[in-house]
Design a protein around this motif. Structure first.
Motif, PDB file in Angstrom:
ATOM      1  N   GLY A 137       0.843  -1.184   0.000  1.00 50.66           N
ATOM      2  CA  GLY A 137       0.000   0.000   0.000  1.00 50.66           C
ATOM      3  C   GLY A 137       0.878   1.232   0.000  1.00 50.66           C
ATOM      4  N   LYS A 138       0.260   2.395  -0.191  1.00 50.66           N
ATOM      5  CA  LYS A 138       1.066   3.608  -0.282  1.00 50.66           C
ATOM      6  C   LYS A 138       0.544   4.766   0.564  1.00 50.66           C
ATOM      7  CE  LYS A 138      -1.337   5.201  -4.447  1.00 50.66           C
ATOM      8  NZ  LYS A 138      -1.205   5.632  -5.864  1.00 50.66           N
ATOM      9  N   ASP A 139      -0.744   4.771   0.906  1.00 54.53           N
ATOM     10  CA  ASP A 139      -1.323   5.913   1.609  1.00 54.53           C
ATOM     11  C   ASP A 139      -1.112   5.857   3.119  1.00 54.53           C
ATOM     12  OD1 ASP A 139      -2.312   7.072  -0.729  1.00 54.53           O
ATOM     13  OD2 ASP A 139      -4.144   5.859  -0.652  1.00 54.53           O
ATOM     14  N   VAL A 140      -1.205   4.671   3.682  1.00 47.58           N
ATOM     15  CA  VAL A 140      -1.104   4.513   5.130  1.00 47.58           C
ATOM     16  C   VAL A 140      -0.562   3.124   5.434  1.00 47.58           C
ATOM     17  CG1 VAL A 140      -3.500   3.700   5.291  1.00 47.58           C
ATOM     18  CG2 VAL A 140      -2.385   4.647   7.322  1.00 47.58           C
ATOM     19  N   GLU A 187       9.715   5.388   7.446  1.00 49.43           N
ATOM     20  CA  GLU A 187      10.056   6.522   6.587  1.00 49.43           C
ATOM     21  C   GLU A 187       9.412   6.409   5.212  1.00 49.43           C
ATOM     22  OE1 GLU A 187      14.137   9.136   6.028  1.00 49.43           O
ATOM     23  OE2 GLU A 187      14.272   6.949   5.991  1.00 49.43           O
ATOM     24  N   SER A 188       8.971   5.202   4.857  1.00 49.55           N
ATOM     25  CA  SER A 188       8.416   4.961   3.522  1.00 49.55           C
ATOM     26  C   SER A 188       6.942   5.318   3.412  1.00 49.55           C
ATOM     27  CB  SER A 188       8.608   3.481   3.144  1.00 49.55           C
ATOM     28  OG  SER A 188       9.977   3.127   3.140  1.00 49.55           O
ATOM     29  N   TYR A 189       6.308   5.669   4.536  1.00 46.71           N
ATOM     30  CA  TYR A 189       4.868   5.947   4.518  1.00 46.71           C
ATOM     31  C   TYR A 189       4.584   7.305   5.162  1.00 46.71           C
ATOM     32  CZ  TYR A 189       4.427   1.043   3.295  1.00 46.71           C
ATOM     33  OH  TYR A 189       4.539  -0.153   2.656  1.00 46.71           O
ATOM     34  N   PRO A 190       3.628   8.049   4.594  1.00 44.28           N
ATOM     35  CA  PRO A 190       3.306   9.354   5.176  1.00 44.28           C
ATOM     36  C   PRO A 190       2.486   9.254   6.453  1.00 44.28           C
ATOM     37  CG  PRO A 190       1.896   8.931   3.286  1.00 44.28           C
ATOM     38  CD  PRO A 190       2.888   7.798   3.343  1.00 44.28           C
ATOM     39  N   ARG A 191       1.772   8.138   6.619  1.00 47.23           N
ATOM     40  CA  ARG A 191       0.901   7.952   7.782  1.00 47.23           C
ATOM     41  C   ARG A 191       1.041   6.529   8.288  1.00 47.23           C
ATOM     42  NH1 ARG A 191      -1.296   9.810   3.360  1.00 47.23           N
ATOM     43  NH2 ARG A 191      -1.973  12.002   3.224  1.00 47.23           N
TER      44      ARG A 191
END
Length: 265
Positions: A137-140, A187-191
């Motif tokens: 996944g990429k968002d959370v 560090e790879s995810y914004p949330r």
């Protein structure tokens, strides 16, 4: 001499003679009743004693708060040099046992009492200090420990239907300090949402927060776990998970708050 003292002396003696003793009991008992002996024996002398806590979290649901192991991981993690392990399923438990077989120091294992299905995407993978990604996944990112991982996976599926891409990773080893592998993943995810069936203070949530603060990581963090004192009522494991926001719907709702536009759509 108390039973806990006898137990402590026996396992320490075996460890000093070259054996690797395993001590097993309900998680609340194995982590708390013998804590002083564990600290002053295996931890102080770096002995290969393995303490097994059966039924972590709310596994003994109807037995009430005396049997709810909510602090066991925190207690064990407070001691440097202890390998604190909370596998997500049976296959990972087996690999974790092999992984720590040659460790010179002590280890605490929290294992589930209920029969939970193995996570196919995990495939039993386990390495000390490394989180294992089980859903991309990429968002959370849901960072989990223990069998409650299944609820995080269900939450990620729910989010996918709303156009939110949620990853899930298992952090089965709660180390004393954050590893480089854990920092790289955060560090790879914004949330990031940490999910643990226990107290967030000192547990997985604290480990992630320490990593973010100490290494200047930019991700936002929400810690999901037990944040209140003992409830007056009791119930099944899933009921108690729901009361503490660890059911799939509650976990999904935590991430949804970060994406109000997609909820509106």
């Amino acid at each position: 001499m108390s039973p806990s003292k006898i137990c402590s002396e026996s396992r320490r003696g075996l460890a000093l003679e070259g054996y690797t003793p395993f001590v097993y009991s309900i998680a609340t008992f194995s982590s708390m009743r013998c804590y002083e002996q564990f600290r002053n024996g295996p931890v102080l002398h770096r002995l290969p004693v393995r303490v097994i806590g059966m039924g972590g979290g709310f596994s003994y649901g109807h037995a009430g708060p005396t049997h709810h192991a909510l602090e066991d991981l925190v207690i064990a993690r407070a001691q440097p040099g202890v390998a604190v392990i909370a596998p997500a399923d049976n296959a990972q438990t087996r690999q974790a046992l092999y992984a720590v077989a040659q460790l010179r120091g002590p280890a605490y294992f929290r294992i589930d009492k209920a029969k939970v299905p193995d996570i196919a995407a995990l495939g039993g993978r386990f390495s000390l200090d490394r989180p294992e990604l089980v859903r991309p996944g990429k968002d959370v990112l849901y960072l989990t420990t223990g069998s409650v991982t299944h609820n995080a996976l269900k939450a990620a599926e729910q989010l996918q239907r709303q156009g939110i891409s949620a990853a899930v990773a298992v952090q089965a080893h709660l180390s004393f300090t954050a590893s480089p592998a854990l920092c790289r993943m955060l560090e790879s995810y914004p949330r990031v949402v940490t999910v643990e069936e226990g107290t967030t203070s000192g547990g997985l949530g604290s480990l992630a927060a320490e990593a973010i603060a100490q290494h200047g990581l930019s991700c936002r963090l929400s810690m999901q776990g037990v944040k209140v004192s003992f409830l007056k009522e009791t119930g099944s494991t899933e009921y108690l998970r729901g009361r503490h926001g660890l059911d799939p719907a509650s976990l999904a709702a935590v991430a949804e708050q970060w994406f109000p536009q997609r909820q509106a759509a």
